[in-house]
Structure formats: C-alpha cells, structure tokens
Design a protein around this motif. Structure first.
Motif, PDB file in Angstrom:
ATOM      1  N   ASP A 167       0.827  -1.206   0.000  1.00 44.12           N
ATOM      2  CA  ASP A 167       0.000   0.000   0.000  1.00 44.12           C
ATOM      3  C   ASP A 167       0.864   1.260   0.000  1.00 44.12           C
ATOM      4  N   CYS A 168       0.606   2.121  -0.995  1.00 46.54           N
ATOM      5  CA  CYS A 168       1.228   3.454  -1.020  1.00 46.54           C
ATOM      6  C   CYS A 168       2.687   3.453  -1.504  1.00 46.54           C
ATOM      7  N   THR A 174      -6.773   4.603  -0.695  1.00 44.47           N
ATOM      8  CA  THR A 174      -6.729   3.167  -0.443  1.00 44.47           C
ATOM      9  C   THR A 174      -8.025   2.404  -0.729  1.00 44.47           C
ATOM     10  N   ASP A 232       2.322   2.386   3.707  1.00 46.02           N
ATOM     11  CA  ASP A 232       1.458   3.560   3.882  1.00 46.02           C
ATOM     12  C   ASP A 232       1.633   4.148   5.277  1.00 46.02           C
ATOM     13  N   ASP A 292      -1.346   0.622  -4.689  1.00 44.10           N
ATOM     14  CA  ASP A 292      -2.634   1.241  -5.038  1.00 44.10           C
ATOM     15  C   ASP A 292      -2.512   2.709  -5.420  1.00 44.10           C
ATOM     16  N   HIS A 293      -1.428   3.342  -5.002  1.00 47.44           N
ATOM     17  CA  HIS A 293      -1.153   4.748  -5.302  1.00 47.44           C
ATOM     18  C   HIS A 293       0.248   5.004  -4.796  1.00 47.44           C
TER      19      HIS A 293
END
Ligand SMILES: [Zn+2]
Length: 452
Positions: A9-10, A47, A200, A255-256
């Motif tokens: 994540d992130c 998210t 994240d 996701d980003h």
C-alpha cells in the motif's frame, strides 16, 4: 497455474524503483525477468476505492466509493467509514471462485467484516481490535495460535513516537507475510492476494524524515535509515514468500504512490470568505467544520483529505438545504471557477460525471486536487488563511500521489530481458482473470497484460 499478488500500500516508484531499489533485491530480480513500471491510480488515489478498483474492474463512481468515508444515501451531513459491506461489485476472488478456483484474500482493503469466498480471507486494516477477522471464522483461532494476536494496523501512526511505530510496523509486516506463506503452502490456493499496509503507515508517520525533497526534511536525521531498513525488511519478507512460491506467476502492485505535501489548502476558509459557507462564530484556532458551521445559511461545504470533495446544501435534498435546486448547476460552475482561480498551480476540479462511467451513492458535486497533489485539502476552519504552507496539527508530511508500482513476473511475463510498461490500476485484476482464462465480462475495465 497459481498466481500470487503482493500489494504494497502506497509504495511509490520513487522509492521502490529508485531511492530504495538497492535494498530490494527481490523486487529487482522480479523486474529483471518480467515487466514493470509505474501503475496509474484512480481519482481519488485513496486506499479503499483504489484497491477495490484494481480488484473489481469498476471505477470509484461505479462503486460509489469516493474515499475512506462516504455520505449516507439520505444525504445526511455525517460521513461514515467505508466497509466491505459498501462493495457490491464482484472482486477477482469472487469471479475466480465462480470458475472453481480456490482463493485467499489477505488484508485487502476493504475486507472488514470478512465475507465468504471459495477459500479463506483475513480482513484489512479497518478491522477494530478484537473483531472477527477471518473467513472461515475458525481460521482466526488457528492463525493466532501460530502467529500471535492479529495486528490489523499500526496504532496511532501519526503520534510521532517513531521508535514504537517502527517496532509495530516490523511486527505487523512479519506477521502478515508469515500468514501469507502459511496459507500459500498449506491451503494451496490458485490465487492469493495480500495487501501490506505497512508502507502507507511508514509514509504517514515519517515522510518528512525519509524524503529529502520535503520542505520539512532535516538532513542527517536518523529515521531515513529506519525507513530504508523497513523497505529492506519488506523485500526480505517478499523473498521468503517467493521461496515457497517459485512456481507462481507473481504480481507486485501498489494502489497509489506518495509524495511530499507542500501545503494545505483550507478550502472551507475560501468558501467562508466567498459567502458559500456560514458559521455560528469565527474560531481563532483550527476547529472541525461541524463544530461551527451554520447549515441553514450554508450553500456549499467541503471535506479535507488528500483531495477535496465539495458538496452543495440543496433545499429539499439536504436536511437543512439552503440552495434552491434550480441554482445548483450554476453554483457548481461558480465554485469550480473559484477553486481553479485560487488553487496553487496544477489544481484540477472535476464533476463526477467527467471522471466516471456511472455515479452511484452520494457523490460530491465537485472533486478537486490542489497543485496536482503537491497540496492537500483541509476541511477545518480557524486558520485565518486559505493557503497554509505550514501544515496544521494532525496533518502529516505525505500526500498520496498518482503513481504506484507494478511488477509482473513468471508465466507469460517470463523473459530474459526486462520490459518497461505503463499500466493502469485496472489492469491488475483484469490480468489476473486473463491468466486464468476467465472472461471478465463487458464492464470490467483495464488491459490484460498476459495477452501482449
Ligand atoms: Zn493506499
């Protein structure tokens, strides 16, 4: 064919492919014999919608998910936290289950509360301590006896006590990967997806320390090395999982991304100054919007976050609507022009119909990013200014960014020469279905990289 999807994540390309690449040999090895590149996230790059878009092939409007929190269907003013109950679209594991494949979905947002699938599930970071966190429910007892009490998240990751936060990060990540290795080898799912929330949490806890381009970075601070060590640990955990999954097609994706937050745009200060929003009194210190807003005299308000959502207070629709519906369309244009005029360079403002194939749930009338995500939105009042170059209390140094990463290796991606790709977040789920030869149906977005 078995497919392993490891979500980080992130995790941004600036760290995974560049600054921390030297401590991530397992990612480098996957890249060297596969395809990889930046992974374009969605608007908003947040998210809960982003992972759901990746794994359902639907955009945020089609899902009716506009952030962590969403407005209720009755147009009430309160936002409620998203949960797995808000996802009605089928995700990859549902489609694969229908085709007879067994799956494991571990820690994938949003998956609290856990729901039935053909295989097993561990719920995501939204799981409150002590809540049921697995499907089937009996898995929790087994996994906790092996791997300890479930760590769904790092507690109070913006609290600043970085020693404690790093300890929790490492313990959480080690537990999650241990569960993934156990499930991969013992249950032998055809498809296993796991999402590690640690990167994240690291970014929101310590971005200013790890990013020399942050305006608040202190050269020589000790936490940069701790951040690098965390990424090295992530890579070691990935390597240990790959050791037991040598036969798998492997996808690593985020996701980003993340980037330094250069400033905060106090959007409700602007709406107040321009007469769209009214308050019962003028606060002198940062104050939650709902503590001071006078709904009966407010025509538009906004929510803070990595991006801004603007809502209009329409008569007959909102509980205390003040704007006649006949004036709504013009008002939306006026506020859009105001934000474009006042926002930092790179500001973009959209109506949801300009972004999405469909607009479900209670969508904001406008969605805005400030300075192309170099700035974030704050919804509080009492700042005495609109553009804040000093971040207000409770706002951390990391903003989300458009690009995550993707690496695909093994199976049809196997190659002796690495290949760079530009992929969209929708491509990940579509490619997984393609690997299994499952027809995604006409509405599933994205490109199937297994067929190139
Ligand atoms: Zn995320």
């Amino acid at each position: 064919m078995r497919v392993l999807l490891v979500g980080l994540d992130c995790a941004p390309p600036t760290l995974v492919f560049d600054r921390f690449a030297d401590v991530m040999p397992n990612v480098a090895a996957l890249r060297a014999r596969g395809i990889s590149g930046p992974l374009r996230s969605v608007m908003p790059p947040i998210t809960v919608p982003a992972w759901t878009c990746m794994l359902s092939g639907r955009d945020p409007g089609e899902l009716g998910l506009y952030g962590f929190r969403n407005r209720p269907r009755d147009h009430g003013y309160a936002l409620s936290m998203a949960s797995a109950r808000d996802v009605s679209a089928k995700r990859v594991w549902d489609r694969l289950g229908e085709s007879g494949r067994s799956c494991a979905a571990l820690f994938v947002p949003p998956s609290h509360p856990p729901s039935p699938l053909r295989g097993s599930m561990a719920s995501c970071f939204l799981t409150p301590p002590g809540a049921a966190w697995t499907f089937p429910p009996s898995r929790a007892t087994d996994w906790e006896s092996r791997f300890g009490t479930y760590r769904s998240d790092v507690a109070s990751f913006r609290a600043g006590d970085l020693g404690r936060i790093f300890d929790e990060l490492h313990a959480m990540t080690a537990q999650h990967f241990a569960i993934a290795r156990h499930v991969w080898t013992e249950e032998r799912p055809s498809f296993l997806a796991m999402v590690e929330m640690g990167p994240d949490r690291l970014h929101h806890a310590a971005w200013d320390h790890l990013d020399p381009t942050s305006p608040r970075h202190v050269v020589g601070n000790p936490w940069l090395d701790h951040a690098r060590d965390y990424y090295a640990a992530l890579d070691r955990e990935l390597g240990a999982l790959l050791d037991v999954a040598s036969d798998a097609v492997v996808i690593v994706a985020s996701d980003h991304g993340a980037r330094a937050c250069e400033g905060a745009f106090a959007i409700n200060e602007l709406l107040l100054r321009e007469g769209w929003l009214a308050t019962t009194h003028t606060p002198s210190t940062p104050t939650p919007l709902r503590d001071v807003i006078d709904w009966k005299r407010t025509r538009a308000w906004a929510e803070g976050g990595y991006y801004a959502r603007v809502f209009f207070n329409v008569q007959g629709r909102e509980p205390e609507g003040a704007l006649p519906e006949a004036r709504l369309d013009r008002a939306i244009d006026d506020v859009r022009a105001l934000l474009l005029a006042e926002g930092p360079v790179g500001t973009n403002v959209w109506r949801p119909t300009e972004l999405y194939g469909e607009v479900r749930g209670v969508a904001p009338e406008l969605l805005a990013v400030f300075g192309d995500l170099a700035w974030r939105s704050v919804g509080t009042l009492g700042h005495g200014a609109v553009k804040l170059t000093e971040l207000p209390p409770g706002v951390d140094g990391a903003n989300h960014d458009w690009n995550g990463v993707v690496v695909m290796s093994g199976g049809p991606f196997a190659s002796t020469t690495p290949r760079a790709i530009d992929a969209s977040i929708f491509d990940v789920g579509r490619t997984v279905l393609g690997l299994f030869g499952v027809d995604p149906g006409p509405r599933w977005r994205g490109h199937d990289w297994s067929r190139v």
